[in-house]
Design a protein around this motif. Structure first.
Motif, PDB file in Angstrom:
ATOM      1  N   GLU A 277      31.316 -11.561 -38.536  1.00  0.00           N
ATOM      2  CA  GLU A 277      32.724 -11.708 -38.904  1.00  0.00           C
ATOM      3  C   GLU A 277      33.523 -10.493 -38.432  1.00  0.00           C
ATOM      4  O   GLU A 277      34.640 -10.624 -37.913  1.00  0.00           O
ATOM      5  CB  GLU A 277      32.846 -11.869 -40.415  1.00  0.00           C
ATOM      6  CG  GLU A 277      34.271 -12.087 -40.908  1.00  0.00           C
ATOM      7  CD  GLU A 277      34.343 -12.257 -42.413  1.00  0.00           C
ATOM      8  OE1 GLU A 277      35.293 -12.897 -42.885  1.00  0.00           O
ATOM      9  OE2 GLU A 277      33.459 -11.729 -43.136  1.00  0.00           O
ATOM     10  N   ALA A 278      32.951  -9.312 -38.571  1.00  0.00           N
ATOM     11  CA  ALA A 278      33.639  -8.088 -38.146  1.00  0.00           C
ATOM     12  C   ALA A 278      33.874  -8.084 -36.639  1.00  0.00           C
ATOM     13  O   ALA A 278      34.953  -7.690 -36.168  1.00  0.00           O
ATOM     14  CB  ALA A 278      32.824  -6.863 -38.563  1.00  0.00           C
ATOM     15  N   ALA A 279      32.882  -8.497 -35.861  1.00  0.00           N
ATOM     16  CA  ALA A 279      33.038  -8.538 -34.409  1.00  0.00           C
ATOM     17  C   ALA A 279      34.160  -9.484 -34.013  1.00  0.00           C
ATOM     18  O   ALA A 279      34.966  -9.187 -33.118  1.00  0.00           O
ATOM     19  CB  ALA A 279      31.724  -8.966 -33.759  1.00  0.00           C
ATOM     20  N   ALA A 280      34.237 -10.627 -34.680  1.00  0.00           N
ATOM     21  CA  ALA A 280      35.269 -11.613 -34.354  1.00  0.00           C
ATOM     22  C   ALA A 280      36.669 -11.082 -34.651  1.00  0.00           C
ATOM     23  O   ALA A 280      37.641 -11.464 -33.991  1.00  0.00           O
ATOM     24  CB  ALA A 280      35.026 -12.908 -35.122  1.00  0.00           C
ATOM     25  N   HIS A 281      36.794 -10.190 -35.645  1.00  0.00           N
ATOM     26  CA  HIS A 281      38.107  -9.708 -36.075  1.00  0.00           C
ATOM     27  C   HIS A 281      38.493  -8.347 -35.497  1.00  0.00           C
ATOM     28  O   HIS A 281      39.624  -7.892 -35.688  1.00  0.00           O
ATOM     29  CB  HIS A 281      38.152  -9.620 -37.607  1.00  0.00           C
ATOM     30  CG  HIS A 281      38.062 -10.943 -38.288  1.00  0.00           C
ATOM     31  ND1 HIS A 281      37.701 -11.082 -39.611  1.00  0.00           N
ATOM     32  CD2 HIS A 281      38.280 -12.199 -37.828  1.00  0.00           C
ATOM     33  CE1 HIS A 281      37.706 -12.361 -39.942  1.00  0.00           C
ATOM     34  NE2 HIS A 281      38.049 -13.060 -38.870  1.00  0.00           N
TER      35      HIS A 281
END
Length: 322
Positions: A277-281
């Motif tokens: 999720e962090a990579a996507a954001h």
């Protein structure tokens, strides 16, 4: 460069036809992949390739990734070792770029490889393979942003720095990964991880049955995305911050500290501490604070494991001296 940048929804029935028309004319199109939006030009057309460098303000020594329609097209452009073939067959289409010896007679414009004997190749998910297939030629496509700035994960991010510099943006909404592709090259000892990304080192090692080497710090540029200062927002970036200082913008990961109320503005890559999720954001968060109103940004610690390796790589470049 000053032109009208048109925007078409990716699901518009005319979208791919228009993209092919624009690219065939030597002009540029921003197209979503599963990682980030790519700034696309015909990799065999000198005017198009030079246009990419001009639109991005990109150093000419930084090579471009070529996107292909198929493994067969890739093999016309580069010489595949047995291990490179294994990786392509396992991870294509997907977020993996392979740096391989360029094949004689490949027809790529010299600016694409930036004077190197290798070419970076990828077959992504999304519309690019179909576009390349219709044109029957590779598509050079770095991230669709001004060089060194935050990589774009939406059409709005593309237009923020490239509006008026390119002919067309295909709007496919937010990208899935939000982090550029993993890049793997090969030396005399075997495969080398040149840039971490969504395909992590453990995945590569499992498929190949052996460890993957790491690029030596300070070695010459051999692939895109290796400049020390890259992905940078307007303001300074402070990493591994336990809390924001007064007036800093805050990019959190996991539970936020109580002192978040001191921040000028705040966002969180993943309140539950999920690296995917962090990579996507990540780039969306950096883009949110990319402007003169946000002179200082503090970023919470991100675990240096799995996708966290790639996230920390991008953050280190965002925070580098410019």
């Amino acid at each position: 460069m000053n032109q009208t940048t048109h925007r078409l929804a990716l699901d518009d029935p005319q979208a791919l036809d228009e993209a092919v028309r624009v690219l065939a004319a030597g002009d540029l199109v921003a197209v979503p992949t599963e990682t980030v939006y790519g700034l696309c030009g015909d990799a065999t057309n000198g005017r198009a390739v030079a246009g990419i460098f001009d639109a991005k303000g990109r150093p000419s020594f930084n090579p471009l990734i070529c996107h292909v329609a198929s493994l067969a097209m890739a093999q016309r452009l580069a010489v595949f070792s047995p291990e490179a073939l294994i990786l392509a067959e396992r991870f294509w289409p997907g977020p993996l770029t392979l740096v391989l010896p360029v094949r004689a007679g490949a027809g790529l414009h010299p600016l694409v490889v930036a004077g190197l004997p290798t070419v970076a190749l990828r077959m992504p998910r999304g519309p690019l393979p179909e576009i390349a297939g219709r044109m029957d030629r590779p598509i050079a496509a770095p991230s669709a942003n001004r060089s060194g700035r935050v990589s774009p994960t939406t059409a709005e991010h593309v237009l923020r720095t490239l509006d008026g510099r390119i002919a067309l943006v295909l709007d496919g909404g937010p990208t899935a990964h939000g982090l550029e592709s993993t890049i793997v090259g090969f030396d005399a000892d075997g495969p080398v991880l040149l840039r971490p990304g969504p395909v992590v080192a453990a995945d590569l090692s499992e498929v190949l049955g052996r460890a993957v080497g790491e690029r030596k710090e300070g070695s010459a540029l051999s692939a895109p995305g290796q400049l020390s200062s890259h992905y940078a927002p307007h303001g300074t970036v402070r990493l591994d911050a336990e809390r924001p200082l007064s007036g800093e913008c805050w990019i959190g990961f996991g539970p936020d500290p109580a002192e978040i109320t001191d921040a000028a503005a705040a966002t969180n890559l993943s309140p539950r501490g999920d690296l995917r999720e962090a990579a996507a954001h990540l780039f969306a968060a950096l883009s949110r604070f990319d402007g003169p109103d946000f002179p200082r940004i503090a970023v919470a610690p991100i675990p240096r494991e799995g996708l966290g390796v790639a996230i920390n790589d991008r953050l280190k470049r965002a925070a580098a001296a410019r």
